[in-house]
Motif scaffolding. Structure first.
Motif, short mmCIF file in Angstrom:
data_model
loop_
_atom_site.label_atom_id
_atom_site.label_comp_id
_atom_site.label_asym_id
_atom_site.label_seq_id
_atom_site.Cartn_x
_atom_site.Cartn_y
_atom_site.Cartn_z
N VAL A 76 9.17 -5.77 17.51
CA VAL A 76 8.32 -5.40 16.37
C VAL A 76 8.71 -6.21 15.13
O VAL A 76 7.85 -6.64 14.35
N VAL A 77 10.00 -6.48 14.99
CA VAL A 77 10.46 -7.33 13.88
C VAL A 77 9.86 -8.74 14.02
O VAL A 77 9.41 -9.34 13.04
N MET A 78 9.79 -9.24 15.26
CA MET A 78 9.21 -10.57 15.49
C MET A 78 7.73 -10.57 15.11
O MET A 78 7.25 -11.49 14.43
N ILE B 58 8.57 7.57 0.95
CA ILE B 58 8.15 6.37 1.68
C ILE B 58 8.07 5.17 0.73
O ILE B 58 8.52 4.08 1.05
N MET B 59 7.49 5.39 -0.47
CA MET B 59 7.39 4.31 -1.46
C MET B 59 8.77 3.75 -1.78
O MET B 59 8.97 2.53 -1.81
N VAL B 70 3.82 -1.88 -3.04
CA VAL B 70 4.17 -2.32 -1.69
C VAL B 70 3.38 -3.59 -1.37
O VAL B 70 2.14 -3.58 -1.37
N ASP B 71 4.10 -4.69 -1.14
CA ASP B 71 3.39 -5.93 -0.79
C ASP B 71 3.21 -6.01 0.73
O ASP B 71 3.63 -5.12 1.47
N PHE B 72 2.59 -7.10 1.20
CA PHE B 72 2.26 -7.17 2.64
C PHE B 72 3.52 -7.16 3.51
O PHE B 72 3.56 -6.50 4.54
N ASN B 73 4.56 -7.88 3.07
CA ASN B 73 5.83 -7.87 3.84
C ASN B 73 6.36 -6.45 3.99
O ASN B 73 6.77 -6.04 5.08
N GLU B 74 6.36 -5.71 2.87
CA GLU B 74 6.89 -4.35 2.89
C GLU B 74 6.02 -3.44 3.77
O GLU B 74 6.52 -2.57 4.49
N PHE B 75 4.70 -3.67 3.73
CA PHE B 75 3.76 -2.89 4.57
C PHE B 75 4.04 -3.12 6.06
O PHE B 75 4.07 -2.17 6.85
N MET B 78 6.88 -1.21 7.20
CA MET B 78 6.52 0.21 7.39
C MET B 78 5.85 0.41 8.75
O MET B 78 6.20 1.35 9.49
N VAL B 79 4.91 -0.45 9.09
CA VAL B 79 4.21 -0.32 10.38
C VAL B 79 5.21 -0.43 11.53
O VAL B 79 5.18 0.37 12.47
N ALA B 80 6.13 -1.39 11.41
CA ALA B 80 7.15 -1.56 12.45
C ALA B 80 8.00 -0.30 12.57
O ALA B 80 8.22 0.22 13.68
#
Lengths: 86, 86
Positions: A76-78, B58-59, B70-75, B78-80
């Protein structure tokens, strides 16, 4: 009907298991399985890469616990890293 | 036709922008947008949570660079994390 985000999560689990169950530990990706996953799932990215050691480099970067295999967390990190990078 | 993994990556980008563009910075999720995303995309998970401070927690966990958004990297992180946790 699943939401878009639930679909993303289900797909990540399905993709991982589709490759991890091919040989050895059914819940981890070994080097051959990582290579097959990248070649089949990221065809354009992989075909542009000229470095023969690419899979070794990715394995080393991903394999946080140094067991020479990639578990679901590491996978998932990848996916996260590739989504940001590509 | 995209592969399954390309579909996952495209969907993550699409989901993020669907919520991030609602108010303020169009490329970041503020607290209201994070709440809306979780409520709409993870309905079952969110409806089981009784803690009113869940979105704040969560924030704080996600907001690695402490800009309260929350930017895209941080999002993607979260999904991971949610995919592994749920």
């Amino acid at each position: 009907m699943p939401t878009q985000l639930e679909l993303v999560m289900n797909l990540m689990i399905r993709i991982f298991h589709q490759y991890s169950c091919k040989e050895g530990d059914r819940f981890k990706l070994d080097k051959g399985e990582v290579k097959m996953l990248l070649q089949r799932e990221l065809t354009k990215f992989f075909s542009c890469q000229k470095k023969p050691q690419l899979v070794d480099t990715i394995m080393q970067d991903l394999d946080a616990n140094k067991d020479n295999e990639v578990d679901f967390n590491e996978f998932v990190v990848m996916v996260a890293a590739l989504t940001v990078a590509l």
